[in-house]
Write an enzyme that holds these catalytic residues in place. Sequence first.
Site, PDB file in Angstrom:
ATOM      1  N   ALA A 100      70.877 -22.529   2.066  1.00 10.35           N
ATOM      2  CA  ALA A 100      69.908 -22.473   3.248  1.00 10.35           C
ATOM      3  C   ALA A 100      68.423 -22.178   2.675  1.00 10.35           C
ATOM      4  CB  ALA A 100      70.412 -21.823   3.996  1.00 10.35           C
ATOM      5  N   ASN A 143      62.348 -21.347   5.808  1.00 11.75           N
ATOM      6  CA  ASN A 143      61.034 -21.762   6.206  1.00 11.75           C
ATOM      7  C   ASN A 143      60.714 -21.253   7.664  1.00 11.75           C
ATOM      8  OD1 ASN A 143      61.386 -24.015   4.174  1.00 11.75           O
ATOM      9  ND2 ASN A 143      63.114 -24.603   5.758  1.00 11.75           N
ATOM     10  N   HIS A 149      70.944 -13.760   6.383  1.00 11.94           N
ATOM     11  CA  HIS A 149      70.116 -13.821   5.318  1.00 11.94           C
ATOM     12  C   HIS A 149      68.811 -14.878   5.451  1.00 11.94           C
ATOM     13  CE1 HIS A 149      69.232 -13.800   0.997  1.00 11.94           C
ATOM     14  NE2 HIS A 149      68.602 -14.623   1.139  1.00 11.94           N
ATOM     15  N   GLU A 150      68.808 -15.764   6.114  1.00 10.52           N
ATOM     16  CA  GLU A 150      67.691 -16.699   6.282  1.00 10.52           C
ATOM     17  C   GLU A 150      66.921 -16.012   7.530  1.00 10.52           C
ATOM     18  OE1 GLU A 150      67.132 -18.606   3.817  1.00 10.52           O
ATOM     19  OE2 GLU A 150      69.101 -18.412   3.136  1.00 10.52           O
ATOM     20  N   GLU A 199      64.354 -11.852  -2.654  1.00  5.74           N
ATOM     21  CA  GLU A 199      65.588 -12.506  -2.467  1.00  5.74           C
ATOM     22  C   GLU A 199      66.540 -11.144  -2.552  1.00  5.74           C
ATOM     23  OE1 GLU A 199      66.752 -15.001  -1.403  1.00  5.74           O
ATOM     24  OE2 GLU A 199      65.146 -16.318  -1.387  1.00  5.74           O
ATOM     25  N   GLU A 210      60.864 -24.845  -1.327  1.00  4.97           N
ATOM     26  CA  GLU A 210      60.898 -23.783  -2.426  1.00  4.97           C
ATOM     27  C   GLU A 210      61.841 -24.220  -3.737  1.00  4.97           C
ATOM     28  OE1 GLU A 210      62.551 -19.374  -2.758  1.00  4.97           O
ATOM     29  OE2 GLU A 210      62.733 -20.185  -0.967  1.00  4.97           O
ATOM     30  N   HIS A 268      64.938 -13.072   6.364  1.00  6.28           N
ATOM     31  CA  HIS A 268      63.767 -13.620   5.498  1.00  6.28           C
ATOM     32  C   HIS A 268      62.244 -13.736   6.387  1.00  6.28           C
ATOM     33  CE1 HIS A 268      64.638 -14.022   1.507  1.00  6.28           C
ATOM     34  NE2 HIS A 268      65.497 -14.851   1.454  1.00  6.28           N
TER      35      HIS A 268
END
Length: 878
Positions: free
Chosen positions: A282, A285, A317-318, A340, A141, A321
């Site tokens: 971070a 994926n 957070h990750e 985001e 990204e 996602h």
Amino acid sequence: MADVRTLPEAETTPEAPPSPTHATIRREDYRPPDWLVPQIELKFTLGIEKTRVQAKLTVERNPEGLEAGAPLLLNGDELKPLGVWIDGNPSDSWTMKGDDLLIPLAGDAHEVAIDTEINPFANSKLMGLYASNGMLCTQCEAEGFRRITFFPDRPDVLSRYKVRMEADEAQFPVLLTNGNPVETGKSEGGRHWAEWEDPFPKPCYLFALVAGDLKPNRDSFTTMSGRKVDLAIWVRKADLPKTQHAMDSLKEAMAWDERVYGREYDLDLFNIVAVSDFNMGAMENKGLNIFNSAYVLADPDTATDVDFDNIARVVAHEYFHNWSGDRVTCRDWFQLSLKEGFTVFRDQSFSADMGSAAVKRIEDVRILRMVQFPEDSGPLSHPIRPDSYMEISNFYTSTIYNKGAELIRMFHTVLGPEKFRAGTDLYFERHDGQAVTCDDFVEALEDASGVDLSQFKIWYSQAGTPQVGAKLDYDAEAKAATLRLDQRVAPTPGQSSKQVMPIPLRTALIGEESGTEIAPEQLILLDGLSREVRFEGIDEAPLLSINRGFSAPVVVHGARRDGELERLAQSDTDPFARYEAMQELAFGALLAGTRGEQADFEPLIRAVRNTLRSNELDPAFKAEAILLPQEAVIAERLEVIDPDAIHSAREQLRKAMGEALMDDLAKAQSAAAGSGDDLSPLAKGTRRLRSVTLGMLAAGDPQQGARIAKAQFDAADNMTDRQGALGVLVSLDAPEREQALQAFYDRFEQDALVIDKWFSLQAAAQRSGTLDEVERLASHPAFTLQNPNRLRALVGSFGMNHWVFNDASGRGYRFVADMIIAADRLNPQAAARQVPPLGRWRRMEPKRSELMRGQLERIADTRGLSRDVYEQATKSLA
């Protein structure tokens, strides 16, 4: 470190070629892809200096494409195809269009195979496939996949991936990628292989691969439907003891997302890998999150309480996602805040639920004011959904993330929790497996709630921080109060005229005598240039408590009566509003000081004393409430910025507070916080208050402060107390300073993350010798431009040191410019993130303004400058 390549500048930076053409990408020019890639198979033959990538793409002409018969355009970056095959046959019909591969294709469906070879060791940009400390990892990204193989590198091309990795087993015993493992085996010559498959279509920016000698911390999580998910955090063997907090945080995040949003994890396993060299914090994926090691590794001896909190936040957070970014992704990079901003709001809410909601809100707003508000009022100002860019990596900004989260919070405030949840449920259900826009998100909220949110979409398109005027008049005879509100938004680059913004303001009236809510909180929507609100039945003089909880990302201006803020600081029923009253008391004294006026410190000193002595407030809140605004935040209140005047005013106030409150500060500083491994809210809050009050003690009596700080440093059994003490000592001219710095370095020399702290603390020091020290540190053997963490620790921290960076000689500007130019030759993305502090030149006093602008011009005129830095520098000058 084994794989950090640090060479003299002459060896690493040959004469740069002329700068390339820097094209501008515009949102209005979006068009659907002409070709889709529903399936891709990748075969990697892995090596540190040579990796072969064989890609097989199943391509289909997109019926929604706008150009009939368009050729297949595959993006590349520093790639050269070794061979191209169409439907199994070698092809020479392809051409190169710049870095991209162009293949004319008849018909509507084909199989395209491409063979490339890359050198991960030479990839100092840390985008694509690169080497880090003997391992291989990826960052794709926003546009890194094109550095691995040729592909339509855009987020609206979603593909199912099958991946085979082969490597030397001794060098790379662990082979990981997205999805679920399918099969493993041995090859000749001590090699082995692994095949993985991801059942969910994803854009190429979510592709990940890791190969290395890693060890896992393993655990599992049972989902709400009863499925068992295997969890693993992969690190170097020596770092395994530092991974448990990250694992605990992951499991808490998984449970929270099920409970609050109804989102269940969808694969059989979830992997996290810690990487030392990483441009970002971070990356989400699918099924294989790659993390900067700073957001995974922690124990009380090497990580502060803030580090522990940040790890929990970033892990959450990750993970969040997986739905808000992976299962539903963004159509184009202009919609970046779709994933985001929404996910930052989700991680903020998670952190608030895990600890103190009031303290978390204060922390979030402080970041917004220190970083995003200056961004909004400067040359790099842009909307939450930008209209154009040269380099997308430059839009991973506080506006996209933090202001974007504030917009989501406003949706939540206006709709209420139940309707907001119904809207997000519909959003995930309606768009699962799709690449969509911010408008699609708003439409789902509207359809599920029945509430028209169209006016709020102005926040997506209009830059700038709204300024709200508020005036409360009280008619004692009529027992009524009238609140008059107005708004304005200053012009920003490219937007000279502004539309009216919808601004939701949580508002209450507090009795001046009683200290209770005499008009209960209500949500007032300021959706015009002005509005009047009348309150009836007001039996005593009211105090205005407005923008409670920071319900809108605005600056509120209002005339206050003598004593009003002091009373609100003592009795406001909303914690954030109480904190805000303390901040406004401080601003009153500070701004007077910057104007050279005799400031009255007593109201603030009384308020701080009452706060420290309060038995109803927890230590964490006390620490936040008594902190003075940072110098950069004070600068935002001034038309013309004089850093010396700001620093002098702040130091005078700190000194006065330290002298007047010595006994109260000493009592708070000496409070026992329990053992260093106690991460309870009380223990963390007590440690935080110890550090804050220590700084104030040192401001009142530097010699005594140095002695107390050194004693705290020596006795510390945790990094929070140790760093808190050292953070005070670095700004003092005392022998204890050098003693503590040397002891800190000697103890942690082999721990890269802790040495980052050592660099950062010195770069942030508030003393006259800091600039000399920073210049020396740039030549320290432990400093390298190759590692983004180390660059941020020294150069990034120095750029945030408002007084020293803005030294009247201009040396601070030159130092940062030198670092940007040197880093750009290695890692443009990391270099570009150091430019914004130079962009404040227009509002500086004339001498500094000229010096700062001169360094920006020098950067912009540098031959061979990357698109990343060129865009930041030229926009800062425009």
